[in-house]
Motif scaffolding. Structure first.
Motif, short mmCIF file in Angstrom:
data_model
loop_
_atom_site.label_atom_id
_atom_site.label_comp_id
_atom_site.label_asym_id
_atom_site.label_seq_id
_atom_site.Cartn_x
_atom_site.Cartn_y
_atom_site.Cartn_z
N UNK A 86 0.83 -1.21 0.00
CA UNK A 86 0.00 0.00 0.00
C UNK A 86 0.86 1.26 0.00
N UNK A 87 2.00 1.19 0.69
CA UNK A 87 2.90 2.35 0.69
C UNK A 87 3.46 2.60 -0.71
N UNK A 88 3.73 1.54 -1.45
CA UNK A 88 4.25 1.69 -2.82
C UNK A 88 3.18 2.20 -3.77
N UNK A 119 2.74 -1.67 -14.56
CA UNK A 119 2.12 -0.81 -15.57
C UNK A 119 2.42 0.67 -15.31
N UNK A 120 2.38 1.07 -14.04
CA UNK A 120 2.64 2.47 -13.71
C UNK A 120 4.07 2.87 -14.07
N UNK A 121 5.00 1.94 -13.97
CA UNK A 121 6.39 2.25 -14.27
C UNK A 121 6.70 2.30 -15.75
N UNK A 130 -5.03 5.26 -13.80
CA UNK A 130 -4.30 4.40 -12.87
C UNK A 130 -5.27 3.67 -11.95
N UNK A 131 -6.26 4.39 -11.44
CA UNK A 131 -7.25 3.76 -10.56
C UNK A 131 -8.06 2.72 -11.32
N UNK A 132 -8.45 3.04 -12.55
CA UNK A 132 -9.25 2.09 -13.35
C UNK A 132 -8.47 0.82 -13.63
#
Length: 226
Positions: A86-88, A119-121, A130-132
């Motif tokens: 969760x922190x990441x 995916x974010x990286x 990002x949320x979707x």
């Protein structure tokens, strides 16, 4: 990228990982029913706890007639890795509202975390995209786990004693590990984490797994810094 496209990308990213997750869910469901907790216990674990490794660890502790508080402590220790997850994820989802983030926390799993941070990286996504992506992947995981739980409840008694379902747990984490090894620091982190976890397998309450995670992370960070 549109929100819809991001969501479909999340579904496609998580789909291959279900090969290991579904058998693991069946194993956890059958083990819960066989422990005497029955179908209600299996569905309760799957919806309220929603963490297969913790579920099996808690069943093992309860099977030794340990107090419920010991089982709760065991679950907390095994699930400490989700604090790191969760922190990441927090910096990537900080621009969305509190309610979506709380929902994201409930469906957080090893698999949803892995495909999302990858995916974010690799691509630039808006906060909503990002949320979707994350919620689509995580919700597919949640639905698959509930379906596997139902399958375990319905067909668990019909499975032969020698059914090779025990392979599911290592398979779940192997399909996460292999794509994540991209360079020398990640390879070293995988080796050190695995060795420490194996050496600490006999430690109580999943402590060996936690030490392995810590050792792997520390190794990767140190090598990346150098």
């Amino acid at each position: 990228m549109t929100v819809r496209n991001a969501a479909w990308d999340g579904v496609r990213a998580i789909a291959p990982l279900l090969i290991g997750v579904v058998p693991f869910g069946i194993v956890a469901s059958v083990a819960t029913v066989d422990s005497g907790l029955g179908p209600g216990g299996a569905f309760g674990f799957s919806t309220l706890l929603y963490a297969g490794a913790s579920q099996l660890a808690a069943l093992e502790v309860l099977g030794r007639d340990a107090p419920p508080l010991v089982a709760i402590g065991t679950i907390a220790i095994v699930n400490l890795r989700f604090v790191m997850y969760s922190a990441a994820l927090a910096p990537h989802l900080s621009d969305v509202g509190l309610a979506p983030r709380l929902g994201a926390a409930y469906v957080l799993t090893d698999q949803a975390f892995a495909v999302s941070v990858t995916a974010y990286g690799r691509r630039a996504l808006t906060p909503r995209a990002r949320l979707a992506f994350y919620l689509a992947a995580a919700c597919v995981m949640w639905l698959s786990w509930q379906a596997a739980t139902a399958a375990g409840v319905l067909i668990g008694g019909a499975l032969p004693d020698g059914a090779p379902l025990a392979f599911a747990l290592p398979l779940v984490f192997m399909v996460l590990l292999i794509p994540a090894i991209e360079d020398r620091p990640t390879a070293a982190a995988a080796v050190v984490g695995g060795v420490v976890a194996v050496l600490g397998a006999g430690l109580p309450a999943g402590t060996g797994l936690l030490l392995g995670a810590g050792g792997g992370i520390a190794t990767g960070v140190l090598l990346a810094a150098r």
